[in-house]
Design a protein around this motif. Structure first.
Motif, PDB file in Angstrom:
ATOM      1  N   LEU A  47     -10.546  -6.083  -0.408  1.00  0.00           N
ATOM      2  CA  LEU A  47      -9.138  -5.746  -0.227  1.00  0.00           C
ATOM      3  C   LEU A  47      -8.657  -6.127   1.169  1.00  0.00           C
ATOM      4  O   LEU A  47      -7.501  -6.533   1.344  1.00  0.00           O
ATOM      5  CB  LEU A  47      -8.911  -4.250  -0.472  1.00  0.00           C
TER       6      LEU A  47
ATOM      7  N   ALA B 240     -13.747  -2.395   0.062  1.00  0.00           N
ATOM      8  CA  ALA B 240     -12.969  -2.449   1.303  1.00  0.00           C
ATOM      9  C   ALA B 240     -12.910  -3.864   1.861  1.00  0.00           C
ATOM     10  O   ALA B 240     -11.858  -4.329   2.321  1.00  0.00           O
ATOM     11  CB  ALA B 240     -13.570  -1.491   2.332  1.00  0.00           C
TER      12      ALA B 240
ATOM     13  N   LEU C  66      -2.785  -2.788  -6.176  1.00  0.00           N
ATOM     14  CA  LEU C  66      -3.584  -3.987  -5.926  1.00  0.00           C
ATOM     15  C   LEU C  66      -3.040  -5.218  -6.649  1.00  0.00           C
ATOM     16  O   LEU C  66      -3.646  -6.285  -6.593  1.00  0.00           O
ATOM     17  CB  LEU C  66      -5.034  -3.745  -6.358  1.00  0.00           C
TER      18      LEU C  66
ATOM     19  N   LYS D  23      -4.701   1.787   4.404  1.00  0.00           N
ATOM     20  CA  LYS D  23      -4.797   0.568   3.602  1.00  0.00           C
ATOM     21  C   LYS D  23      -6.216   0.421   3.044  1.00  0.00           C
ATOM     22  O   LYS D  23      -6.772   1.398   2.548  1.00  0.00           O
ATOM     23  CB  LYS D  23      -4.338  -0.632   4.419  1.00  0.00           C
ATOM     24  N   PHE D  24      -6.827  -0.748   3.154  1.00  0.00           N
ATOM     25  CA  PHE D  24      -8.172  -0.927   2.587  1.00  0.00           C
ATOM     26  C   PHE D  24      -9.206  -0.047   3.271  1.00  0.00           C
ATOM     27  O   PHE D  24     -10.282   0.223   2.733  1.00  0.00           O
ATOM     28  CB  PHE D  24      -8.595  -2.401   2.681  1.00  0.00           C
TER      29      PHE D  24
ATOM     30  N   TYR E 143       0.813  -1.212   0.000  1.00  0.00           N
ATOM     31  CA  TYR E 143       0.000   0.000   0.000  1.00  0.00           C
ATOM     32  C   TYR E 143       0.854   1.273   0.000  1.00  0.00           C
ATOM     33  O   TYR E 143       0.324   2.366  -0.171  1.00  0.00           O
ATOM     34  CB  TYR E 143      -0.918   0.019   1.228  1.00  0.00           C
TER      35      TYR E 143
END
Length: 524
Positions: free
Chosen positions: A371, A368, A315, A452-453, A76
């Protein structure tokens, strides 16, 4: 192309006769190319910042992390670099400053000349960027492009709202946003092609091709007529009347002309339009305009559109695949904006905003969750099926934004301010938009590294808040003539009507007339 006249509405308000004339359509198309330039600038930056030759020349630290995979702490955090973010965000910082100067030129020199200035700024910025030998030249070019964005975003939405007949004002105004989305798609296609060029100079071609929309805007600004509102506001009554007759396609323009003269008289009495914005009677317009701009950025759309290739790279997509995925989202963006053009004057502004809120919220929550389970700091388990599903969810999000918050974030402010504060109101609108665009552009890659996610949960929470705001406080404005917004919208709204007091308008007229020493009726 012809359109019928209009009849009296309830409440004694009259809609003026207006045909949909070729000159209106052509003028709006030419003016809306300002959006094409803005969109290209948004789309091109994310593409070139994912190209290894560009990163190697200007951002070697990022190049080492992304290509050589040296010093990589987390998937990330590949692109977490303040200089790289400054390359993208400097444009919006310059636009933020330029919009205050653009407010003056829009009011004193006209909408058309302001668009012409934007074109010259764009051409200068393109020249610096395409020829850049170091980071300083790159940033100077972005700053010039930012000045162009500030001037274009100030003048174009006002131009479109003023020249369009009320019943298709929404559709014609959205031409600006449609061109933004076409510009993003064009940039994504260009980036996909130039990334395959051997020799490491493809990024220069990507940045240089911005000259095409820059020239289109400049030529368009030379060819279009200025709006009747602007001509009358600057004392050119005969020219204003002639243009009004031309764009409406009828000789029956006396009532509208007199209303524009009255609006201009009131506007001339306002010596300090920015100070006037703070008056209680202007509270509804300024609050809604500022809120819409903040909310538009906190949908997360620009984070995705600026950095789509970078995001897909993060990703686990390979470079070509990430650029290809960005092209797909860009195409969805364009098609969905076309939906808005068709529906905005039929379904209305509120319904589009509320429906999109549900769609954006659900798609971001799903992204979200995927991921969170599949993309870790040092490994990604995003199979082809899940990768495609993420792209589908991103497209679902982009489509809902493109027929709602994208165009309506510009349309609603441009059609709700009265003439006396319209330039100042649009200036504040553009300023707030660019300020929060700058904040998101400068912070997103760092936020992606730390959240992050969870970055998608952050934006989905904001979508929930803004949908509640629309449901409670944003009135419907479709089909209402601009100069009748106060009587037909604000005075009828359950909350905003408490800020509208007829005595304030009477008092302002008397004070202004006394200060200027003339009989208001003599201006008609």
């Amino acid at each position: 192309m012809a359109g019928g006249g209009f009849t009296t509405n309830g409440g004694g308000a009259v809609d003026f006769e207006a045909k949909i004339t070729p000159i209106v359509i052509i003028s709006c198309i030419m003016a809306a190319t300002g959006g094409l330039m803005f969109g290209y600038d948004v789309g091109v930056s994310g593409g070139v910042t994912s190209m290894p030759p560009f990163l190697k020349k200007f951002f070697p630290a990022v190049y080492k992390r992304t290509v050589l995979e040296q010093g990589l702490d987390s998937n990330y955090c590949k692109y977490d670099n303040q200089g790289l973010q400054l390359f993208t965000s400097s444009l919006y910082l310059a636009g933020l400053t330029a919009t205050f100067f653009a407010s003056y030129t829009t009011r004193q020199l006209g909408r058309r000349l302001t668009m012409l200035m934007a074109g010259f700024f764009f051409i200068g910025g393109v020249a610096f960027n395409a020829a850049a030998q170091n980071l300083a030249m790159l940033i100077v070019g972005r700053l010039l492009l930012g000045c162009g964005v500030g001037f274009a975003n100030q003048a174009v939405p006002v131009f479109l709202s003023e020249i369009a007949p009320p019943r298709i004002r929404g559709a014609l105004n959205i031409l600006f946003q449609l061109n933004v989305t076409i510009g993003i798609l064009f940039a994504n296609l260009v980036n996909y092609g130039t990334n395959k060029i051997k020799g490491g100079w493809g990024w220069r071609l990507s940045l240089g091709l911005a000259g095409i929309p820059a020239l289109l805007l400049t030529v368009g600004a030379i060819l279009v007529v200025d709006t009747p509102n602007s001509l009358i506001e600057r004392g050119r009554l005969d020219d204003g009347k002639a243009v009004l007759r031309k764009i409406r396609g009828t000789d029956n323009i006396e009532a509208e002309f007199l209303e524009l003269c009255e609006a201009s008289r009131i506007a001339k009495q306002v010596k300090h339009p920015f100070r006037n914005l703070l008056k209680r009677k202007n509270r509804p317009q300024i609050v809604i305009s500022i809120a819409l701009q903040i909310f538009q950025q906190f949908t997360g759309i620009n984070a995705i559109m600026f950095y789509a290739p970078v995001l897909f790279n993060t990703l686990g997509f390979k470079n070509d695949a990430s650029l290809y995925s960005a092209v797909i989202t860009g195409a969805v963006n364009v098609l969905s904006t076309v939906v808005s053009i068709y529906s905005v004057d039929k379904i209305g502004r509120r319904m589009l905003l509320l429906e999109a809120g549900v769609q954006m919220f659900l798609s971001q929550v799903v992204i979200a969750i995927i991921l969170g389970f599949k993309v870790k700091d040092h490994s990604d388990d995003l199979s082809k099926g899940f990768a495609i599903f993420v792209v589908v969810m991103v497209c679902t999000f982009v489509s809902s934004f493109a027929w709602s918050w994208g165009p309506l974030g510009w349309l609603i402010p441009s059609e709700t301010f009265p003439l006396e504060t319209r330039s100042a109101g649009q200036s504040v609108t553009v300023c707030v938009n660019l300020l929060f665009t700058f904040v998101i552009a400068q912070a997103f890659l760092s936020m992606l590294c730390h959240f992050k996610f969870g970055i998608f949960l952050f934006f989905s929470g904001w979508v929930l808040i803004m949908s509640c705001f629309v449901f409670l406080l944003v009135p419907e404005t479709k089909g209402v003539p601009i100069e009748e917004m106060t009587n037909r919208v604000w005075k009828q709204h359950w909350f905003w009507k408490r800020f509208i007091d007829d005595d304030d308008y009477v008092k302002d007229d008397k004070i202004a007339a006394a200060n200027n020493g003339f009989d208001p009726a003599s201006q008609l």
